[in-house]
Design a protein around this motif. Structure first.
Motif, PDB file in Angstrom:
ATOM      1  N   MET A   8       1.016  -1.144  -0.014  1.00  0.00           N
ATOM      2  CA  MET A   8       0.008   0.092  -0.033  1.00  0.00           C
ATOM      3  C   MET A   8       1.016   1.221   0.065  1.00  0.00           C
ATOM      4  SD  MET A   8      -2.995  -1.262   0.055  1.00  0.00           S
ATOM      5  CE  MET A   8      -4.246  -0.035   0.557  1.00  0.00           C
ATOM      6  N   GLN A  33       0.884   5.707   0.313  1.00  0.00           N
ATOM      7  CA  GLN A  33       0.420   6.922   0.630  1.00  0.00           C
ATOM      8  C   GLN A  33       0.555   8.258  -0.336  1.00  0.00           C
ATOM      9  OE1 GLN A  33       1.101   8.535   4.534  1.00  0.00           O
ATOM     10  NE2 GLN A  33      -1.076   8.628   5.056  1.00  0.00           N
ATOM     11  N   ARG A  66      -5.518   8.896   2.487  1.00  0.00           N
ATOM     12  CA  ARG A  66      -6.034   7.399   2.190  1.00  0.00           C
ATOM     13  C   ARG A  66      -4.790   6.650   1.882  1.00  0.00           C
ATOM     14  NH1 ARG A  66     -11.228   9.328   0.179  1.00  0.00           N
ATOM     15  NH2 ARG A  66     -12.945   8.486   1.667  1.00  0.00           N
ATOM     16  N   TRP A  67      -4.806   5.296   2.257  1.00  0.00           N
ATOM     17  CA  TRP A  67      -3.706   4.542   1.675  1.00  0.00           C
ATOM     18  C   TRP A  67      -4.372   3.566   0.467  1.00  0.00           C
ATOM     19  CZ3 TRP A  67       1.277   3.786   3.336  1.00  0.00           C
ATOM     20  CH2 TRP A  67       1.530   4.131   4.432  1.00  0.00           C
ATOM     21  N   LYS A  68      -3.541   3.660  -0.433  1.00  0.00           N
ATOM     22  CA  LYS A  68      -4.282   3.131  -1.858  1.00  0.00           C
ATOM     23  C   LYS A  68      -3.175   2.201  -2.504  1.00  0.00           C
ATOM     24  CE  LYS A  68      -2.906   6.706  -5.042  1.00  0.00           C
ATOM     25  NZ  LYS A  68      -3.285   7.317  -6.216  1.00  0.00           N
ATOM     26  N   ASP A 116       4.705   7.730   1.716  1.00  0.00           N
ATOM     27  CA  ASP A 116       5.058   6.399   2.407  1.00  0.00           C
ATOM     28  C   ASP A 116       4.637   5.435   1.849  1.00  0.00           C
ATOM     29  OD1 ASP A 116       6.005   4.938   4.308  1.00  0.00           O
ATOM     30  OD2 ASP A 116       4.941   5.514   6.027  1.00  0.00           O
ATOM     31  N   ALA A 117       5.253   4.199   2.124  1.00  0.00           N
ATOM     32  CA  ALA A 117       4.702   3.017   1.259  1.00  0.00           C
ATOM     33  C   ALA A 117       4.848   1.899   2.518  1.00  0.00           C
ATOM     34  CB  ALA A 117       5.224   2.497   0.284  1.00  0.00           C
ATOM     35  N   THR A 170       0.979  -4.540   4.275  1.00  0.00           N
ATOM     36  CA  THR A 170      -0.257  -4.562   5.249  1.00  0.00           C
ATOM     37  C   THR A 170      -0.908  -5.635   5.004  1.00  0.00           C
ATOM     38  OG1 THR A 170      -0.561  -2.042   4.736  1.00  0.00           O
ATOM     39  CG2 THR A 170      -2.373  -3.534   5.688  1.00  0.00           C
ATOM     40  N   HIS A 203     -10.593   3.048   4.169  1.00  0.00           N
ATOM     41  CA  HIS A 203     -10.398   2.600   2.790  1.00  0.00           C
ATOM     42  C   HIS A 203     -11.660   2.572   2.197  1.00  0.00           C
ATOM     43  CE1 HIS A 203      -6.403   1.189   3.855  1.00  0.00           C
ATOM     44  NE2 HIS A 203      -6.818   0.319   4.828  1.00  0.00           N
TER      45      HIS A 203
END
Length: 355
Positions: free
Chosen positions: A207, A209, A216-218, A291-292, A295, A306
């Motif tokens: 995931m 950012q 949100r994280w994606k 960031d990454a 998860t 999410h």
């Protein structure tokens, strides 16, 4: 009007000269030149095609020398080719497509003589349009280089409208029939992709950012480049954003959304692909990401922040982990196209081995 019928091929030099003689003696009359070869022009030998082209050129030069002011003379070559050039001493040079529309490329050397002066171009465009309309042509396309964009208002005054741009060229069009235009609109969708990079052993997903959407994280991803396949796009985007190399496994799903914000009002197709990581050490692109992280898949189902799409894809992955990914994967196969020397990618659910 006199009609000269010519046979295509190197064996018919005599009839060729007879045609030229007749053309010369009758040059004050309009001439129609046809090729009556029963062989498809596309399948002729190279030498035969050259002979045919040379013949048409000689007829044109005999009847319409460069300094000839006789504007009534009009020569057109007819063949069974799906794309054929359109000739005239006072007519724009265009290429006829299989729909019976003419494409005029103003960068073509044969059209350079017409574009130096706006007024002269307007007169030639009016004459060419009138002649093509009488021939039953359904539409005219004009490809205008940006360096000659001054010609766009001239064409607009003759009924042409903007269609689309491509690099440093603008395309104009005009529908010639007395009915609503059937010309296709320009592309109205963009293609975006994202990668569900799954570490099956740990049941973890990659995931990110986004710098412009920190809330949100994606999944990592982005837009396809021109002519780029979906698997190539998603592998490239994941690598550029996170430093993770991957192997494409399948398409999981895709979303269609209209009136996409920040996309000039066009629609968006967003394809989510399943990828297998080849390394695990992150090296993020700081120009794009904050960031990454890796998860747990089940954590995506618990976090209310999410999106619905993220949660739905996580459920698909959980189902695949439990029952096998054949139950959720959309596979891809490259197949030969009906268009010569091209292929396409077909996506569908895997067929049973018996089929």
């Amino acid at each position: 009007m006199i009609c000269l019928t010519t046979s295509v091929g190197t064996r018919h030099v005599g009839s060729r000269m007879k045609c030229l003689t007749a053309a010369w003696t009758k040059k004050n009359q309009p001439l129609l030149c046809r090729s009556t070869s029963s062989t498809n022009h596309c399948n002729l030998k190279h030498s035969e095609r050259l002979c045919h082209i040379s013949l048409i050129g000689e007829l044109r030069n005999c009847l319409c020398p460069p300094n000839n002011n006789n504007s009534t003379t009009f020569i057109r070559s007819y063949s069974t080719s799906t794309q054929q050039p359109t000739y005239s001493s006072k007519c724009l040079l265009g290429e006829r497509d299989r729909f019976n529309a003419v494409m005029v490329d103003l960068t073509h050397e044969g059209n350079q003589q017409f574009i130096a002066d706006n007024g002269y171009f307007g007169n030639i465009l009016a004459d060419s349009t009138s002649k093509w309309q009488k021939d039953g042509t359904i539409a005219i396309w004009i490809r205008v280089p940006i360096a000659h964009s001054r010609l766009i208002p001239v064409a607009a005054s003759h009924g042409f409208s903007l269609h689309h741009t491509e690099g440093n060229h603008i395309y104009l069009s005009r529908w010639l029939l007395d009915c609503p235009s059937r010309l296709p609109a320009y592309a109205n969708h963009q293609i975006g992709v994202s990668g569900f990079v799954l570490n099956e052993e740990k049941e973890e997903v990659l995931m990110i950012q986004d710098k412009h959407r920190i809330v949100r994280w994606k999944f990592p991803g982005g837009l396809s480049n021109f002519g780029e396949d979906i698997p190539d796009t998603v592998v490239r985007e994941v690598w550029e954003e996170t430093g993770i190399k991957t192997d494409f496994q399948s398409v999981l799903c895709f979303r269609q959304q209209h009136n996409m914000p920040w996309a000039f009002g066009i629609s968006d197709i967003y394809v989510v692909c399943r990828l297998r990581p080849l390394n695990f050490d992150l090296n993020i692109c700081k120009d794009e990401l904050v960031d990454a992280k890796w998860t747990k898949v089940n954590e995506l189902l618990k976090d209310p922040n999410h999106t619905h799409l993220t949660v739905r894809v996580a459920r698909l992955i959980q189902h695949g982990l439990k029952y096998g990914f054949d139950s959720v994967d959309i596979s891809m196969e490259e197949l030969p196209s009906v268009y010569k020397n091209t292929t396409y990618k077909l996506f569908h659910k895997p067929l049973p081995p018996s089929l």
